[in-house]
Design an enzyme around this catalytic site. Structure first.
Site, PDB file in Angstrom:
ATOM      1  N   SER A   1       0.839  -1.204   0.000  1.00 14.92           N
ATOM      2  CA  SER A   1       0.000   0.000   0.000  1.00 14.92           C
ATOM      3  C   SER A   1       0.872   1.251   0.000  1.00 14.92           C
ATOM      4  O   SER A   1       1.591   1.525   0.969  1.00 14.92           O
ATOM      5  CB  SER A   1      -0.907   0.007   1.227  1.00 14.92           C
ATOM      6  OG  SER A   1      -1.435   1.307   1.391  1.00 14.92           O
TER       7      SER A   1
ATOM      8  N   HIS B   1      -1.020  -1.359  -4.461  1.00 14.09           N
ATOM      9  CA  HIS B   1      -2.310  -1.075  -3.797  1.00 14.09           C
ATOM     10  C   HIS B   1      -2.423   0.435  -3.575  1.00 14.09           C
ATOM     11  O   HIS B   1      -1.579   1.052  -2.911  1.00 14.09           O
ATOM     12  CB  HIS B   1      -2.370  -1.817  -2.461  1.00 14.09           C
ATOM     13  CG  HIS B   1      -3.683  -1.696  -1.739  1.00 14.09           C
ATOM     14  ND1 HIS B   1      -4.771  -2.502  -2.018  1.00 14.09           N
ATOM     15  CD2 HIS B   1      -4.086  -0.860  -0.757  1.00 14.09           C
ATOM     16  CE1 HIS B   1      -5.780  -2.176  -1.221  1.00 14.09           C
ATOM     17  NE2 HIS B   1      -5.397  -1.170  -0.445  1.00 14.09           N
TER      18      HIS B   1
ATOM     19  N   ASP C   1      -4.772   3.482  -2.197  1.00 11.47           N
ATOM     20  CA  ASP C   1      -5.885   3.787  -1.295  1.00 11.47           C
ATOM     21  C   ASP C   1      -6.405   5.193  -1.557  1.00 11.47           C
ATOM     22  O   ASP C   1      -5.687   6.173  -1.357  1.00 11.47           O
ATOM     23  CB  ASP C   1      -5.398   3.710   0.159  1.00 11.47           C
ATOM     24  CG  ASP C   1      -5.130   2.284   0.587  1.00 11.47           C
ATOM     25  OD1 ASP C   1      -6.077   1.478   0.566  1.00 11.47           O
ATOM     26  OD2 ASP C   1      -3.967   1.977   0.925  1.00 11.47           O
TER      27      ASP C   1
ATOM     28  N   MET D   1      -9.161   8.006  -0.520  1.00 12.65           N
ATOM     29  CA  MET D   1     -10.046   8.401   0.594  1.00 12.65           C
ATOM     30  C   MET D   1     -10.612   9.783   0.341  1.00 12.65           C
ATOM     31  O   MET D   1      -9.902  10.669  -0.144  1.00 12.65           O
ATOM     32  CB  MET D   1      -9.242   8.434   1.894  1.00 12.65           C
ATOM     33  CG  MET D   1      -8.528   7.134   2.194  1.00 12.65           C
ATOM     34  SD  MET D   1      -7.560   7.282   3.694  1.00 12.65           S
ATOM     35  CE  MET D   1      -6.806   5.654   3.748  1.00 12.65           C
TER      36      MET D   1
ATOM     37  N   HIS E   1      -8.234   0.761  -4.230  1.00 16.78           N
ATOM     38  CA  HIS E   1      -9.181   0.572  -3.114  1.00 16.78           C
ATOM     39  C   HIS E   1      -9.864   1.909  -2.841  1.00 16.78           C
ATOM     40  O   HIS E   1      -9.252   2.816  -2.286  1.00 16.78           O
ATOM     41  CB  HIS E   1      -8.376   0.069  -1.908  1.00 16.78           C
ATOM     42  CG  HIS E   1      -9.170  -0.090  -0.647  1.00 16.78           C
ATOM     43  ND1 HIS E   1      -8.579  -0.294   0.580  1.00 16.78           N
ATOM     44  CD2 HIS E   1     -10.525  -0.082  -0.418  1.00 16.78           C
ATOM     45  CE1 HIS E   1      -9.518  -0.416   1.509  1.00 16.78           C
ATOM     46  NE2 HIS E   1     -10.697  -0.272   0.939  1.00 16.78           N
TER      47      HIS E   1
ATOM     48  N   MET F   1     -12.195   4.217  -0.916  1.00 18.16           N
ATOM     49  CA  MET F   1     -12.901   4.461   0.347  1.00 18.16           C
ATOM     50  C   MET F   1     -13.644   5.776   0.183  1.00 18.16           C
ATOM     51  O   MET F   1     -13.329   6.788   0.811  1.00 18.16           O
ATOM     52  CB  MET F   1     -11.891   4.491   1.503  1.00 18.16           C
ATOM     53  CG  MET F   1     -11.369   3.096   1.840  1.00 18.16           C
ATOM     54  SD  MET F   1      -9.824   3.120   2.748  1.00 18.16           S
ATOM     55  CE  MET F   1      -8.689   3.179   1.365  1.00 18.16           C
TER      56      MET F   1
ATOM     57  N   MET G   1     -11.402  -5.956   5.187  1.00 20.06           N
ATOM     58  CA  MET G   1     -10.671  -4.948   5.966  1.00 20.06           C
ATOM     59  C   MET G   1     -10.405  -5.518   7.354  1.00 20.06           C
ATOM     60  O   MET G   1     -11.336  -5.856   8.080  1.00 20.06           O
ATOM     61  CB  MET G   1     -11.507  -3.664   6.115  1.00 20.06           C
ATOM     62  CG  MET G   1     -11.509  -2.727   4.913  1.00 20.06           C
ATOM     63  SD  MET G   1      -9.885  -2.213   4.290  1.00 20.06           S
ATOM     64  CE  MET G   1      -9.093  -1.523   5.737  1.00 20.06           C
TER      65      MET G   1
ATOM     66  N   GLY H   1      -9.067   4.001   6.735  1.00 22.43           N
ATOM     67  CA  GLY H   1      -8.798   5.429   6.884  1.00 22.43           C
ATOM     68  C   GLY H   1      -7.335   5.737   7.180  1.00 22.43           C
ATOM     69  O   GLY H   1      -6.853   6.804   6.842  1.00 22.43           O
ATOM     70  N   PHE H   2      -6.637   4.793   7.784  1.00 19.34           N
ATOM     71  CA  PHE H   2      -5.268   5.074   8.213  1.00 19.34           C
ATOM     72  C   PHE H   2      -4.397   3.831   8.097  1.00 19.34           C
ATOM     73  O   PHE H   2      -4.884   2.722   8.307  1.00 19.34           O
ATOM     74  CB  PHE H   2      -5.264   5.545   9.684  1.00 19.34           C
ATOM     75  CG  PHE H   2      -6.160   6.730   9.912  1.00 19.34           C
ATOM     76  CD1 PHE H   2      -5.711   8.026   9.673  1.00 19.34           C
ATOM     77  CD2 PHE H   2      -7.478   6.548  10.309  1.00 19.34           C
ATOM     78  CE1 PHE H   2      -6.558   9.112   9.840  1.00 19.34           C
ATOM     79  CE2 PHE H   2      -8.335   7.637  10.480  1.00 19.34           C
ATOM     80  CZ  PHE H   2      -7.874   8.922  10.249  1.00 19.34           C
ATOM     81  N   GLY H   3      -3.122   4.049   7.810  1.00 22.09           N
ATOM     82  CA  GLY H   3      -2.150   2.962   7.863  1.00 22.09           C
ATOM     83  C   GLY H   3      -1.668   2.795   9.300  1.00 22.09           C
ATOM     84  O   GLY H   3      -1.968   3.620  10.172  1.00 22.09           O
TER      85      GLY H   3
ATOM     86  N   ASP I   1      -6.519  -6.597   4.156  1.00 22.54           N
ATOM     87  CA  ASP I   1      -5.904  -5.260   4.177  1.00 22.54           C
ATOM     88  C   ASP I   1      -5.999  -4.660   5.574  1.00 22.54           C
ATOM     89  O   ASP I   1      -7.095  -4.413   6.076  1.00 22.54           O
ATOM     90  CB  ASP I   1      -6.668  -4.387   3.160  1.00 22.54           C
ATOM     91  CG  ASP I   1      -6.097  -2.974   3.032  1.00 22.54           C
ATOM     92  OD1 ASP I   1      -5.049  -2.688   3.637  1.00 22.54           O
ATOM     93  OD2 ASP I   1      -6.728  -2.172   2.308  1.00 22.54           O
ATOM     94  N   GLY I   2      -4.838  -4.392   6.164  1.00 23.25           N
ATOM     95  CA  GLY I   2      -4.779  -3.670   7.428  1.00 23.25           C
ATOM     96  C   GLY I   2      -4.064  -4.441   8.523  1.00 23.25           C
ATOM     97  O   GLY I   2      -4.465  -5.539   8.886  1.00 23.25           O
ATOM     98  N   GLY I   3      -2.968  -3.857   9.009  1.00 24.20           N
ATOM     99  CA  GLY I   3      -2.274  -4.441  10.156  1.00 24.20           C
ATOM    100  C   GLY I   3      -1.536  -5.732   9.872  1.00 24.20           C
ATOM    101  O   GLY I   3      -1.231  -6.489  10.802  1.00 24.20           O
TER     102      GLY I   3
HETATM  103  C1  DX5 Z   1      -6.365   1.582   5.320  1.00 25.54           C
HETATM  104  C2  DX5 Z   1      -5.910   1.183   3.941  1.00 25.54           C
HETATM  105  C3  DX5 Z   1      -4.780   0.230   3.963  1.00 25.54           C
HETATM  106  C4  DX5 Z   1      -3.545   0.718   4.676  1.00 25.54           C
HETATM  107  C5  DX5 Z   1      -2.823  -0.471   5.185  1.00 25.54           C
HETATM  108  O1  DX5 Z   1      -7.547   2.288   5.241  1.00 25.54           O
HETATM  109  O2  DX5 Z   1      -6.958   0.562   3.228  1.00 25.54           O
HETATM  110  O3  DX5 Z   1      -4.470  -0.223   2.653  1.00 25.54           O
HETATM  111  O4  DX5 Z   1      -2.713   1.494   3.871  1.00 25.54           O
HETATM  112  O5  DX5 Z   1      -1.756  -0.043   5.956  1.00 25.54           O
HETATM  113  P1  DX5 Z   1      -1.072  -0.973   7.053  1.00 25.54           P
HETATM  114  O6  DX5 Z   1      -0.556  -2.185   6.354  1.00 25.54           O
HETATM  115  O7  DX5 Z   1       0.007  -0.105   7.601  1.00 25.54           O
HETATM  116  O8  DX5 Z   1      -2.131  -1.328   8.076  1.00 25.54           O
HETATM  117 ZN    ZN Z   2      -6.391  -0.395   1.274  1.00 22.88          ZN
END
Ligand code: DX5
Ligand code: ZN
Length: 215
Positions: free
Chosen positions: A7, A32, A34, A36, A65, A67, A136, A141-143, A174-176
């Site tokens: 991402s 990927h 993102d 928003m 992706h 959002m 998800m 919304g955030f990495g 996707d996420g964490g």
């Molecule tokens: C969050 C995004 C993700 C994000 C993942 O809303 O959809 O793609 O960038 O970041 P990490 O891998 O740091 O959780």
């Molecule tokens: Zn994403």
């Protein structure tokens, strides 16, 4: 072996060309991206001009992706900017079937994303039409957030729904995602791993991508 979709949200935007070069030299399968809008999610990222520039650097597949609310207004513009797969959120679409047909008619693969609170069962009557389902595993919304453990259960349920229905949809998570939890996520049935912080904030991003892929 999972596909890896780093991402770009966690990339160094001041050195985006270097980050793209790194991804191109790496074992990453997809990019990927993102998007928003500050309405569907409480954050704003980047849009068409940035995506179109990044597209010039690579032949790798663009996994976009969205959002955003009202994705149907912008689907054609994302195609023009370089999207190969366009994923919309089920929570943002009152007419999901129509949205999916539109994406396919524009010549893209169609994905649907589920927020952590949205059950897999909501996909029962659309799964046949999908190329991708994005689970998800954090609130979008955030990495850099922590993986929600219940996501594993949802990946299992989705794997069953896909095999029962004969759908060819890939499962993306996707996420964490980290080097520590990736193996468990792949074993649960994930086909594609998205990773932002785990890749771009690591000391050796290319090695991290290789490690995620070769778990
Ligand atoms: C969050 C995004 C993700 C994000 C993942 O809303 O959809 O793609 O960038 O970041 P990490 O891998 O740091 O959780
Ligand atoms: Zn994403």
């Amino acid at each position: 072996m999972p596909l890896i979709s780093p991402s770009l949200l966690s990339a160094d935007f001041l050195h985006l060309a270097d980050e793209c070069k790194m991804l191109n030299e790496s074992e990453a399968d997809w990019f990927h991206l993102d998007v928003m809008d500050g309405r569907f999610v409480p954050n704003i990222s980047y849009g068409f001009p940035v995506i179109a520039q990044i597209k010039k650097t690579t032949a790798k597949l663009f996994d976009v992706h969205l959002m955003i609310v009202e994705p149907e207004k912008y689907a054609a513009d994302f195609k023009t900017a370089g999207a190969d797969i366009l994923t919309v959120h089920i929570e943002a679409c009152s007419h999901l079937h129509r949205n999916i047909q539109q994406i396919k008619l524009l010549g893209m693969q169609a994905g649907v994303a589920l927020n952590p609170h949205s059950p897999v069962a909501l996909l029962k009557d659309i799964i046949q039409d999908l190329d991708l389902v994005l689970i998800m595993s954090v609130n979008p919304g955030f990495g850099g957030q922590s993986f929600i453990p219940h996501s594993i259960e949802k990946i299992n349920q989705l794997r069953s729904l896909i095999s029962e229905s004969g759908s060819h949809a890939k499962i993306e998570v996707d996420g964490g995602i980290t080097l520590e939890n990736a193996k468990q996520i792949v074993e649960a049935g994930a086909d594609v791993l998205v990773a932002g912080n785990a890749v771009f904030k690591s000391a050796d991003p290319k090695a991290t991508i290789a490690a995620l892929k070769n778990m």
